[in-house]
Design a protein around this motif. Sequence first.
Motif, PDB file in Angstrom:
ATOM      1  N   ALA A   5      -4.293 -22.562  21.468  1.00  0.00           N
ATOM      2  CA  ALA A   5      -5.577 -23.079  21.964  1.00  0.00           C
ATOM      3  C   ALA A   5      -5.502 -23.544  23.416  1.00  0.00           C
ATOM      4  N   SER A   6      -4.396 -23.258  24.098  1.00  0.00           N
ATOM      5  CA  SER A   6      -4.179 -23.830  25.430  1.00  0.00           C
ATOM      6  C   SER A   6      -5.296 -23.519  26.417  1.00  0.00           C
ATOM      7  N   TRP A   7      -5.737 -22.266  26.482  1.00  0.00           N
ATOM      8  CA  TRP A   7      -6.785 -21.925  27.445  1.00  0.00           C
ATOM      9  C   TRP A   7      -8.065 -22.688  27.139  1.00  0.00           C
ATOM     10  N   ALA A   8      -8.409 -22.763  25.872  1.00  0.00           N
ATOM     11  CA  ALA A   8      -9.609 -23.514  25.481  1.00  0.00           C
ATOM     12  C   ALA A   8      -9.457 -24.995  25.788  1.00  0.00           C
ATOM     13  N   VAL A   9      -8.256 -25.527  25.620  1.00  0.00           N
ATOM     14  CA  VAL A   9      -7.996 -26.938  25.916  1.00  0.00           C
ATOM     15  C   VAL A   9      -8.321 -27.241  27.373  1.00  0.00           C
ATOM     16  N   PHE A  10      -7.881 -26.394  28.279  1.00  0.00           N
ATOM     17  CA  PHE A  10      -8.157 -26.616  29.700  1.00  0.00           C
ATOM     18  C   PHE A  10      -9.652 -26.464  30.006  1.00  0.00           C
ATOM     19  N   PHE A  11     -10.308 -25.521  29.356  1.00  0.00           N
ATOM     20  CA  PHE A  11     -11.751 -25.339  29.557  1.00  0.00           C
ATOM     21  C   PHE A  11     -12.516 -26.572  29.079  1.00  0.00           C
ATOM     22  N   ILE A  12     -12.195 -27.035  27.877  1.00  0.00           N
ATOM     23  CA  ILE A  12     -12.884 -28.192  27.298  1.00  0.00           C
ATOM     24  C   ILE A  12     -12.596 -29.452  28.109  1.00  0.00           C
ATOM     25  N   ALA A  13     -11.353 -29.597  28.551  1.00  0.00           N
ATOM     26  CA  ALA A  13     -11.003 -30.748  29.384  1.00  0.00           C
ATOM     27  C   ALA A  13     -11.787 -30.723  30.692  1.00  0.00           C
ATOM     28  N   GLY A  14     -11.917 -29.549  31.289  1.00  0.00           N
ATOM     29  CA  GLY A  14     -12.689 -29.421  32.518  1.00  0.00           C
ATOM     30  C   GLY A  14     -14.152 -29.791  32.324  1.00  0.00           C
ATOM     31  N   PHE A  15     -14.651 -29.549  31.128  1.00  0.00           N
ATOM     32  CA  PHE A  15     -16.048 -29.883  30.823  1.00  0.00           C
ATOM     33  C   PHE A  15     -16.244 -31.384  30.640  1.00  0.00           C
ATOM     34  N   TYR A  16     -15.370 -32.019  29.886  1.00  0.00           N
ATOM     35  CA  TYR A  16     -15.587 -33.408  29.484  1.00  0.00           C
ATOM     36  C   TYR A  16     -15.006 -34.461  30.429  1.00  0.00           C
ATOM     37  N   LEU A  17     -13.876 -34.171  31.046  1.00  0.00           N
ATOM     38  CA  LEU A  17     -13.149 -35.232  31.735  1.00  0.00           C
ATOM     39  C   LEU A  17     -13.567 -35.357  33.192  1.00  0.00           C
ATOM     40  N   ARG A  18     -13.700 -36.612  33.631  1.00  0.00           N
ATOM     41  CA  ARG A  18     -14.127 -36.911  34.995  1.00  0.00           C
ATOM     42  C   ARG A  18     -13.297 -38.065  35.566  1.00  0.00           C
ATOM     43  N   GLY A  19     -13.399 -38.226  36.880  1.00  0.00           N
ATOM     44  CA  GLY A  19     -12.810 -39.382  37.538  1.00  0.00           C
ATOM     45  C   GLY A  19     -11.308 -39.475  37.398  1.00  0.00           C
ATOM     46  N   LEU A  20     -10.840 -40.697  37.173  1.00  0.00           N
ATOM     47  CA  LEU A  20      -9.411 -40.973  37.097  1.00  0.00           C
ATOM     48  C   LEU A  20      -8.738 -40.165  35.992  1.00  0.00           C
ATOM     49  N   VAL A  21      -9.390 -40.065  34.851  1.00  0.00           N
ATOM     50  CA  VAL A  21      -8.803 -39.328  33.724  1.00  0.00           C
ATOM     51  C   VAL A  21      -8.615 -37.864  34.097  1.00  0.00           C
ATOM     52  N   ALA A  22      -9.619 -37.277  34.757  1.00  0.00           N
ATOM     53  CA  ALA A  22      -9.533 -35.865  35.145  1.00  0.00           C
ATOM     54  C   ALA A  22      -8.407 -35.638  36.143  1.00  0.00           C
ATOM     55  N   ARG A  23      -8.216 -36.579  37.062  1.00  0.00           N
ATOM     56  CA  ARG A  23      -7.158 -36.415  38.058  1.00  0.00           C
ATOM     57  C   ARG A  23      -5.773 -36.385  37.417  1.00  0.00           C
ATOM     58  N   TRP A  24      -5.604 -37.122  36.332  1.00  0.00           N
ATOM     59  CA  TRP A  24      -4.326 -37.127  35.630  1.00  0.00           C
ATOM     60  C   TRP A  24      -4.250 -36.028  34.577  1.00  0.00           C
ATOM     61  N   ALA A  25      -5.385 -35.630  34.041  1.00  0.00           N
ATOM     62  CA  ALA A  25      -5.390 -34.738  32.883  1.00  0.00           C
ATOM     63  C   ALA A  25      -4.790 -33.372  33.181  1.00  0.00           C
ATOM     64  N   PHE A  26      -5.209 -32.751  34.288  1.00  0.00           N
ATOM     65  CA  PHE A  26      -4.710 -31.397  34.554  1.00  0.00           C
ATOM     66  C   PHE A  26      -3.190 -31.368  34.709  1.00  0.00           C
ATOM     67  N   PRO A  27      -2.604 -32.213  35.557  1.00  0.00           N
ATOM     68  CA  PRO A  27      -1.127 -32.167  35.655  1.00  0.00           C
ATOM     69  C   PRO A  27      -0.430 -32.559  34.361  1.00  0.00           C
ATOM     70  N   LEU A  28      -0.996 -33.494  33.612  1.00  0.00           N
ATOM     71  CA  LEU A  28      -0.378 -33.891  32.340  1.00  0.00           C
ATOM     72  C   LEU A  28      -0.406 -32.747  31.330  1.00  0.00           C
ATOM     73  N   LEU A  29      -1.542 -32.049  31.252  1.00  0.00           N
ATOM     74  CA  LEU A  29      -1.646 -30.919  30.326  1.00  0.00           C
ATOM     75  C   LEU A  29      -0.736 -29.772  30.761  1.00  0.00           C
ATOM     76  N   MET A  30      -0.625 -29.545  32.065  1.00  0.00           N
ATOM     77  CA  MET A  30       0.293 -28.513  32.554  1.00  0.00           C
ATOM     78  C   MET A  30       1.740 -28.875  32.210  1.00  0.00           C
ATOM     79  N   LEU A  31       2.087 -30.137  32.418  1.00  0.00           N
ATOM     80  CA  LEU A  31       3.435 -30.596  32.087  1.00  0.00           C
ATOM     81  C   LEU A  31       3.707 -30.433  30.593  1.00  0.00           C
ATOM     82  N   GLU A  32       2.714 -30.753  29.786  1.00  0.00           N
ATOM     83  CA  GLU A  32       2.874 -30.587  28.334  1.00  0.00           C
ATOM     84  C   GLU A  32       3.095 -29.122  27.979  1.00  0.00           C
ATOM     85  N   ALA A  33       2.301 -28.223  28.568  1.00  0.00           N
ATOM     86  CA  ALA A  33       2.430 -26.796  28.272  1.00  0.00           C
ATOM     87  C   ALA A  33       3.830 -26.290  28.608  1.00  0.00           C
ATOM     88  N   VAL A  34       4.335 -26.672  29.773  1.00  0.00           N
ATOM     89  CA  VAL A  34       5.669 -26.248  30.194  1.00  0.00           C
ATOM     90  C   VAL A  34       6.733 -26.828  29.263  1.00  0.00           C
TER      91      VAL A  34
END
Length: 198
Positions: free
Chosen positions: A38-67
């Motif tokens: 579900a990784s691709w969908a996770v990034f799409f859904i996160a991009g839709f819902y997350l904003r501000g401080l959470v969004a700034r941390w979310a993308f690198p955290l999710l990338m780190l998790e994937a790796v």
Amino acid sequence: MTRSSSFPLSWSILGGLALLMLITRTQPVEHFLELPDASWAVFFIAGFYLRGLVARWAFPLLMLEAVAIDWIATQHLGVSAFCMTAAYWFLLPTHAVMWAGGHLLRRHAQVENAHALIALSVAAFCATSLAYTISNGGFYWFGGRYPSPNAAEYVERFATYYRWFLLVPCAYIAAAACVHVGVTRAMRASTGEQENAR
């Protein structure tokens, strides 16, 4: 919804999405759920819902998790390391495209609106198709797994796997949209009941 109430909700959404990726991205042969990644969908859904401080941390955290998941899965859980090549770095723009698709969709999202359904379909289709083009093309041309890469073979392989890589993320995104509509309706009904009780 106020900032104070949405901030914990955003972290909860991020936690849920991270858990979904953890459950579905790790796929040893004996995996008990057999859910597609579900990784691709996770990034799409996160991009839709997350904003501000959470969004700034979310993308690198999710990338780190994937790796981290991929490393653990290939090193310790018996998952094939066939995709672990120099082209692995193409996952960064791949996931960024999915995130951007969700982010752009938010501008047109009006729940229970025909326009929103069209916007969702177009955003999911375009983001997923572009993500697949980046990921598949990067792996084929730069992964070093094919000794004599050529356009004819690339087109054939692209077409072979495209439907699956389109269907899976879009199915997860559609499921998330159904949950979104259900929660929104329940909240509206609850608000209406409270107003009627006054």
